[in-house]
Enzyme design. Structure first.
Site, PDB file in Angstrom:
ATOM      1  N   THR A  12     -28.374 -34.356 -56.537  1.00 13.39           N
ATOM      2  CA  THR A  12     -27.854 -35.716 -56.517  1.00 13.39           C
ATOM      3  C   THR A  12     -28.981 -36.741 -56.577  1.00 13.39           C
ATOM      4  OG1 THR A  12     -25.937 -35.046 -55.273  1.00 13.39           O
ATOM      5  CG2 THR A  12     -26.649 -37.291 -54.925  1.00 13.39           C
ATOM      6  N   ARG A  41     -12.650 -31.239 -56.591  1.00  7.67           N
ATOM      7  CA  ARG A  41     -13.372 -31.433 -55.329  1.00  7.67           C
ATOM      8  C   ARG A  41     -14.179 -32.746 -55.387  1.00  7.67           C
ATOM      9  NH1 ARG A  41     -19.101 -32.065 -54.006  1.00  7.67           N
ATOM     10  NH2 ARG A  41     -19.414 -31.298 -51.916  1.00  7.67           N
ATOM     11  N   GLY A  60     -17.145 -34.985 -53.308  1.00  8.60           N
ATOM     12  CA  GLY A  60     -18.181 -34.855 -52.283  1.00  8.60           C
ATOM     13  C   GLY A  60     -18.356 -36.128 -51.464  1.00  8.60           C
ATOM     14  N   ASP A  61     -19.479 -36.205 -50.776  1.00  8.31           N
ATOM     15  CA  ASP A  61     -19.756 -37.355 -49.898  1.00  8.31           C
ATOM     16  C   ASP A  61     -20.282 -38.567 -50.660  1.00  8.31           C
ATOM     17  OD1 ASP A  61     -22.067 -35.711 -50.429  1.00  8.31           O
ATOM     18  OD2 ASP A  61     -23.179 -37.020 -49.071  1.00  8.31           O
ATOM     19  N   THR A  90     -27.959 -36.863 -49.643  1.00  4.22           N
ATOM     20  CA  THR A  90     -27.859 -35.691 -50.513  1.00  4.22           C
ATOM     21  C   THR A  90     -27.775 -34.447 -49.642  1.00  4.22           C
ATOM     22  OG1 THR A  90     -29.020 -34.307 -52.105  1.00  4.22           O
ATOM     23  CG2 THR A  90     -30.384 -35.767 -50.766  1.00  4.22           C
ATOM     24  N   GLY A  91     -26.891 -33.536 -50.004  1.00  3.32           N
ATOM     25  CA  GLY A  91     -26.745 -32.317 -49.209  1.00  3.32           C
ATOM     26  C   GLY A  91     -25.337 -31.770 -49.369  1.00  3.32           C
ATOM     27  N   GLY A 115     -21.903 -31.885 -49.210  1.00  2.00           N
ATOM     28  CA  GLY A 115     -21.049 -33.057 -49.058  1.00  2.00           C
ATOM     29  C   GLY A 115     -19.998 -32.941 -47.977  1.00  2.00           C
TER      30      GLY A 115
END
Ligand code: ASP
Length: 307
Positions: A174, A202, A204-205, A225-226, A228
């Protein structure tokens, strides 16, 4: 301190392992990070807005195929690219986000259009794409987003699924940027293809305001970033802002608590970049590395990958 200005950017917390990084590849990553950071920094150096700076920096990272955003985005389980992005203005808490979009060359610029012209905060899928066309944003066909490297990553993830192996090797590429401009305004932006082999649909965050992206002139601007799912459950970006606002914590202390303690406890692998209203910058991560950089008008200019 009203004229402090700074920017921080990231290209994801799922870096290539140090053992497989080559000097040539490292040079490419560092060059792309520096170019994106310079593009954003030039805007705030010349008294432009933090919003324009983060949009320019993230769009530059989106155009670079080695990061997992727009060109070079990862594949979902059914072999498609579904991209998420968000942008937030710390001055007035205006925000825009898109999720599950395809064909949009720069999802971060679409997020900004959503903020400015849709009357909404978040648009998804086909509706977001239709809005992008209506706003005359550049569109691309599927081939533009394809890279062989991501295709191979997806294929091996699909295979692991079949033998029901753990997904221990998720790739987080990301991209994001946060900035403080000379007028004291903060902004944050994030853009991603999500996780390799994610389920169709899906989200993500990154596009979730308060989870992967947040900015508030009273506190800080954050781009995460990671993994989510864990960043959403931890409301990471807003948690840091709240720790500063309600508990009076410093940016660094709040970031360390959330990234190095709270997230670690629930195995929320990843990191973030953050800048506060005074121009302090924090770039914590609990993974092996995080593509990152920061630059300010105090002479700081760094591009880093590993610890
Ligand atoms: N946070 C992103 C997501 O879960 C992935 C990443 O950081 O690369 O969609």
């Amino acid at each position: 301190m009203a004229d402090r200005a700074g920017i921080a950017i990231h290209g994801g917390a799922g870096t290539i392992l140090r053992s497989t990084m080559t000097p040539e590849l490292q040079e490419q990553y560092e060059g792309a990070l520096q170019a994106a950071m310079d593009a954003g920094y030039a805007i705030i150096r010349d008294s432009g807005s933090a919003m324009d700076a983060v949009a320019a920096a993230v769009a530059s990272l989106e155009d670079f195929p080695l990061f997992n955003a727009s060109r070079g985005a990862v594949f979902n389980h059914i072999g498609q690219h579904e991209m998420d992005a968000a942008i937030m203005n710390g001055r007035n808490l205006e925000a825009g986000a898109v999720c599950g979009v395809a064909h949009v060359k720069n999802p971060v610029l679409l997020a900004r259009e959503v903020m400015l012209h849709s009357g909404h905060v978040m648009l998804g899928g086909k509706g977001a794409e239709e809005f992008a066309r209506a706003r005359n944003l550049p569109m691309e066909d599927d081939g533009y987003f394809y890279t062989l490297q991501r295709y191979n990553q997806w294929q091996s993830a699909v295979k692991e699924d079949k033998v029901q192996l753990d997904h221990t090797d998720k790739k987080f590429g990301t991209v994001g940027a946060v900035a403080l401009d000379k007028h004291g305004n903060l902004a944050a932006a994030t853009s991603t293809g999500g996780l390799t082999n994610k389920k169709f649909g899906r989200i993500g965050d990154s596009p979730v305001i308060g989870a992967g992206t947040y900015a508030n002139n009273n506190t800080c601007a954050i781009s995460c970033t990671g993994v989510g799912e864990l960043f959403i459950r931890s409301v990471v970006a807003y948690d840091i802002s709240c720790l500063m606002e309600y508990k009076g914590m410093s940016l660094q202390a709040a970031c360390d608590l959330v990234v190095m303690e709270k997230l670690v406890k629930i195995e929320g692998e990843g990191g973030l970049i953050a800048i506060d209203k005074h121009g302090n910058i924090a770039m914590p991560f609990n993974s092996e590395g995080m593509y990152r950089g920061c630059k300010d008008n105090d002479g700081r200019n760094e591009v880093l990958i590993y610890r």
